[in-house]
Design a protein around this motif. Structure first.
Motif, PDB file in Angstrom:
ATOM      1  N   ASN A 284       0.548  -1.020  -0.019  1.00 34.62           N
ATOM      2  CA  ASN A 284       0.071  -0.005   0.072  1.00 34.62           C
ATOM      3  C   ASN A 284       1.155   1.562   0.089  1.00 34.62           C
ATOM      4  O   ASN A 284       0.408   1.982   0.171  1.00 34.62           O
ATOM      5  CB  ASN A 284      -0.921  -0.235   1.111  1.00 34.62           C
ATOM      6  N   LYS A 285       1.971   1.265  -0.648  1.00 38.82           N
ATOM      7  CA  LYS A 285       2.985   2.344  -0.545  1.00 38.82           C
ATOM      8  C   LYS A 285       3.051   2.230  -1.751  1.00 38.82           C
ATOM      9  O   LYS A 285       3.699   1.894  -2.818  1.00 38.82           O
ATOM     10  CB  LYS A 285       4.404   2.146  -0.199  1.00 38.82           C
ATOM     11  N   ASN A 286       3.168   4.255  -2.560  1.00 38.53           N
ATOM     12  CA  ASN A 286       4.465   4.693  -3.364  1.00 38.53           C
ATOM     13  C   ASN A 286       5.196   4.644  -4.219  1.00 38.53           C
ATOM     14  O   ASN A 286       5.923   4.198  -2.663  1.00 38.53           O
ATOM     15  CB  ASN A 286       3.458   6.109  -3.996  1.00 38.53           C
ATOM     16  N   VAL A 287       5.485   4.060  -5.095  1.00 40.70           N
ATOM     17  CA  VAL A 287       6.664   3.495  -5.203  1.00 40.70           C
ATOM     18  C   VAL A 287       7.471   4.565  -6.848  1.00 40.70           C
ATOM     19  O   VAL A 287       6.767   4.619  -7.451  1.00 40.70           O
ATOM     20  CB  VAL A 287       6.841   2.446  -6.307  1.00 40.70           C
ATOM     21  N   VAL A 288       8.442   5.630  -5.814  1.00 42.64           N
ATOM     22  CA  VAL A 288       9.206   5.951  -7.233  1.00 42.64           C
ATOM     23  C   VAL A 288      10.450   5.730  -7.468  1.00 42.64           C
ATOM     24  O   VAL A 288      11.435   5.385  -6.443  1.00 42.64           O
ATOM     25  CB  VAL A 288       8.910   7.797  -6.043  1.00 42.64           C
ATOM     26  N   TYR A 289      10.265   5.483  -8.146  1.00 45.43           N
ATOM     27  CA  TYR A 289      12.094   5.228  -9.201  1.00 45.43           C
ATOM     28  C   TYR A 289      12.723   6.435  -9.227  1.00 45.43           C
ATOM     29  O   TYR A 289      12.843   7.160  -9.626  1.00 45.43           O
ATOM     30  CB  TYR A 289      11.541   3.997 -10.468  1.00 45.43           C
ATOM     31  N   LYS A 290      14.376   5.978  -9.358  1.00 42.64           N
ATOM     32  CA  LYS A 290      15.380   6.644  -9.238  1.00 42.64           C
ATOM     33  C   LYS A 290      15.254   7.248 -10.868  1.00 42.64           C
ATOM     34  O   LYS A 290      15.213   6.311 -11.599  1.00 42.64           O
ATOM     35  CB  LYS A 290      16.978   6.182  -9.172  1.00 42.64           C
ATOM     36  N   GLY A 291      15.034   8.589 -11.225  1.00 42.08           N
ATOM     37  CA  GLY A 291      15.371   8.268 -13.039  1.00 42.08           C
ATOM     38  C   GLY A 291      14.246   8.664 -13.835  1.00 42.08           C
ATOM     39  O   GLY A 291      14.396   9.597 -14.384  1.00 42.08           O
ATOM     40  N   HIS A 292      12.947   8.640 -12.890  1.00 39.60           N
ATOM     41  CA  HIS A 292      12.004   9.224 -13.301  1.00 39.60           C
ATOM     42  C   HIS A 292      12.241  11.101 -13.785  1.00 39.60           C
ATOM     43  O   HIS A 292      11.386  10.924 -15.110  1.00 39.60           O
ATOM     44  CB  HIS A 292      10.661   9.181 -12.860  1.00 39.60           C
ATOM     45  N   GLY A 293      12.664  11.413 -12.419  1.00 41.48           N
ATOM     46  CA  GLY A 293      12.317  13.019 -13.139  1.00 41.48           C
ATOM     47  C   GLY A 293      13.044  13.421 -13.748  1.00 41.48           C
ATOM     48  O   GLY A 293      13.378  14.339 -13.926  1.00 41.48           O
ATOM     49  N   ASP A 294      14.335  13.074 -14.424  1.00 44.96           N
ATOM     50  CA  ASP A 294      15.702  13.206 -15.533  1.00 44.96           C
ATOM     51  C   ASP A 294      14.795  12.669 -16.623  1.00 44.96           C
ATOM     52  O   ASP A 294      15.501  12.773 -17.796  1.00 44.96           O
ATOM     53  CB  ASP A 294      16.521  12.505 -14.662  1.00 44.96           C
ATOM     54  N   GLY A 295      13.598  12.241 -16.954  1.00 46.52           N
ATOM     55  CA  GLY A 295      13.024  11.881 -17.492  1.00 46.52           C
ATOM     56  C   GLY A 295      13.281  10.260 -18.180  1.00 46.52           C
ATOM     57  O   GLY A 295      13.052   9.912 -19.428  1.00 46.52           O
TER      58      GLY A 295
END
Length: 64
Positions: free
Chosen positions: A18-29
């Protein structure tokens, strides 16, 4: 799905506790077309009889 998890949403959230997953690199496209989580969900859905649930399709759904 409904009898085991209550809803399809609950089934999907169970993979991430039940937690969001934020992946490294998404912010850089740097956005891949699939990952370990979409591979795992795709394989399980296919085992349950779902069709047209490739890892890429699942990844897109999870990102949405």
């Amino acid at each position: 799905m409904r009898s085991e998890f209550g809803s399809f949403t609950n089934y999907l959230w169970a993979y991430t506790d039940n937690k969001n997953v934020v992946y490294k690199g998404h912010g850089d496209g740097a956005i891949p077309v699939s990952n370990y989580l979409s591979d795992k969900v795709s394989k399980d859905l296919k085992r349950r009889g779902f069709k047209y649930v490739s890892s890429i399709t699942i990844y897109s759904h999870l990102q949405a």
